[in-house]
Design a protein around this motif. Sequence first.
Motif, PDB file in Angstrom:
ATOM      1  N   ILE A  57       0.838  -1.202   0.000  1.00 43.58           N
ATOM      2  CA  ILE A  57       0.000   0.000   0.000  1.00 43.58           C
ATOM      3  C   ILE A  57       0.876   1.257   0.000  1.00 43.58           C
ATOM      4  O   ILE A  57       0.437   2.337  -0.409  1.00 43.58           O
ATOM      5  CB  ILE A  57      -0.961  -0.012   1.210  1.00 43.58           C
ATOM      6  CG1 ILE A  57      -2.205   0.837   0.934  1.00 43.58           C
ATOM      7  CG2 ILE A  57      -0.269   0.458   2.492  1.00 43.58           C
ATOM      8  CD1 ILE A  57      -3.317   0.641   1.953  1.00 43.58           C
ATOM      9  N   LEU A  58       2.127   1.106   0.433  1.00 43.55           N
ATOM     10  CA  LEU A  58       3.062   2.242   0.412  1.00 43.55           C
ATOM     11  C   LEU A  58       3.258   2.767  -1.005  1.00 43.55           C
ATOM     12  O   LEU A  58       3.454   3.967  -1.209  1.00 43.55           O
ATOM     13  CB  LEU A  58       4.411   1.834   1.014  1.00 43.55           C
ATOM     14  CG  LEU A  58       4.384   1.430   2.492  1.00 43.55           C
ATOM     15  CD1 LEU A  58       5.767   0.969   2.943  1.00 43.55           C
ATOM     16  CD2 LEU A  58       3.877   2.558   3.378  1.00 43.55           C
ATOM     17  N   LYS A  59       3.196   1.881  -2.002  1.00 49.00           N
ATOM     18  CA  LYS A  59       3.334   2.306  -3.402  1.00 49.00           C
ATOM     19  C   LYS A  59       2.114   3.108  -3.852  1.00 49.00           C
ATOM     20  O   LYS A  59       2.229   4.046  -4.640  1.00 49.00           O
ATOM     21  CB  LYS A  59       3.534   1.088  -4.315  1.00 49.00           C
ATOM     22  CG  LYS A  59       4.829   0.340  -4.057  1.00 49.00           C
ATOM     23  CD  LYS A  59       6.035   1.212  -4.356  1.00 49.00           C
ATOM     24  CE  LYS A  59       7.343   0.514  -4.049  1.00 49.00           C
ATOM     25  NZ  LYS A  59       8.506   1.423  -4.178  1.00 49.00           N
ATOM     26  N   VAL A  60       0.946   2.735  -3.352  1.00 44.46           N
ATOM     27  CA  VAL A  60      -0.286   3.492  -3.635  1.00 44.46           C
ATOM     28  C   VAL A  60      -0.188   4.865  -2.985  1.00 44.46           C
ATOM     29  O   VAL A  60      -0.511   5.895  -3.602  1.00 44.46           O
ATOM     30  CB  VAL A  60      -1.521   2.727  -3.125  1.00 44.46           C
ATOM     31  CG1 VAL A  60      -2.800   3.521  -3.373  1.00 44.46           C
ATOM     32  CG2 VAL A  60      -1.601   1.343  -3.771  1.00 44.46           C
ATOM     33  N   LEU A  61       0.286   4.880  -1.755  1.00 46.34           N
ATOM     34  CA  LEU A  61       0.453   6.132  -1.013  1.00 46.34           C
ATOM     35  C   LEU A  61       1.427   7.069  -1.730  1.00 46.34           C
ATOM     36  O   LEU A  61       1.152   8.267  -1.896  1.00 46.34           O
ATOM     37  CB  LEU A  61       0.964   5.807   0.390  1.00 46.34           C
ATOM     38  CG  LEU A  61       1.010   6.920   1.431  1.00 46.34           C
ATOM     39  CD1 LEU A  61      -0.348   7.544   1.647  1.00 46.34           C
ATOM     40  CD2 LEU A  61       1.558   6.363   2.743  1.00 46.34           C
ATOM     41  N   GLU A  62       2.544   6.513  -2.194  1.00 46.28           N
ATOM     42  CA  GLU A  62       3.539   7.328  -2.919  1.00 46.28           C
ATOM     43  C   GLU A  62       2.947   7.912  -4.197  1.00 46.28           C
ATOM     44  O   GLU A  62       3.170   9.074  -4.530  1.00 46.28           O
ATOM     45  CB  GLU A  62       4.761   6.470  -3.271  1.00 46.28           C
ATOM     46  CG  GLU A  62       5.666   6.151  -2.098  1.00 46.28           C
ATOM     47  CD  GLU A  62       6.679   5.067  -2.439  1.00 46.28           C
ATOM     48  OE1 GLU A  62       6.911   4.805  -3.647  1.00 46.28           O
ATOM     49  OE2 GLU A  62       7.231   4.461  -1.491  1.00 46.28           O
TER      50      GLU A  62
END
Length: 255
Positions: free
Chosen positions: A223-228
């Motif tokens: 989900i960190l990639k979505v956040l970025e």
Amino acid sequence: MIITDTHTHLYSEDFDTDRDEMIKRALDANIERFFIPAIDSTYTESMLNLEQSFPENIFLMMGLHPTHVKENYLSELMHVEQMLAKRKFYAVGEIGIDLYWDTSTLDIQIKAFKHQIKLAKQYKLPIVIHCREAFDEIFEVLEQEKSDDFYGIFHCFTGTKEQAERAISFNMKLGIGGVVTFKNGKIDQFINEIGLEHIVLETDSPYLAPKPYRGKRNESMYILKVLEKLSHLYDRSTNEIAEITTRNSKEVFGV
């Protein structure tokens, strides 16, 4: 910073070899809240076991997934009713209509969807909608069922800007996951025109892994990639987006 994954199938067989380690990876990355959608009665025990293992972090939903609306759907809906009567859940989901895999079950999918919306209203719970190649059909049901106490999340939103605005008009937040990172995902072209107050983050793990993991097993840490990606599209810090989307999730789920 607390990050919320509003839609993750952590009980999936895909995680049977490393479930605890995978969840701990996410917890170490400040992903502390996991909302778990139901599929059908065969997964209920696994969901309850998951909650027992991580009681501070796991929040369960109850529902019948549209792709599992089959000949036995009435007994499956009875299971949903029995579980909702028995204990606390945080949403009725995931429910909706899926015309990608099977169009022949449309009539009973609509019946199951409407029935579960009524259950959500009865228990004063949000709904979490699964929509695949069925925007018109979903919107028709929402139009019939809309009311002041009707709200939830349009999970894995993949529609147009107009469809996003229509979903929001029914008191729905948009669940944004790995698709926003795809080159052909299209929602990245307009999502920053949608106010962040209407957005929640999700993975739908083990499905729909974001770039650069596309095609592999998805997990909550990604989900960190979505956040970025959203940080880039909205030109806001990841901390800000995490804070706003977690606040939005609390507004929906009441926790």
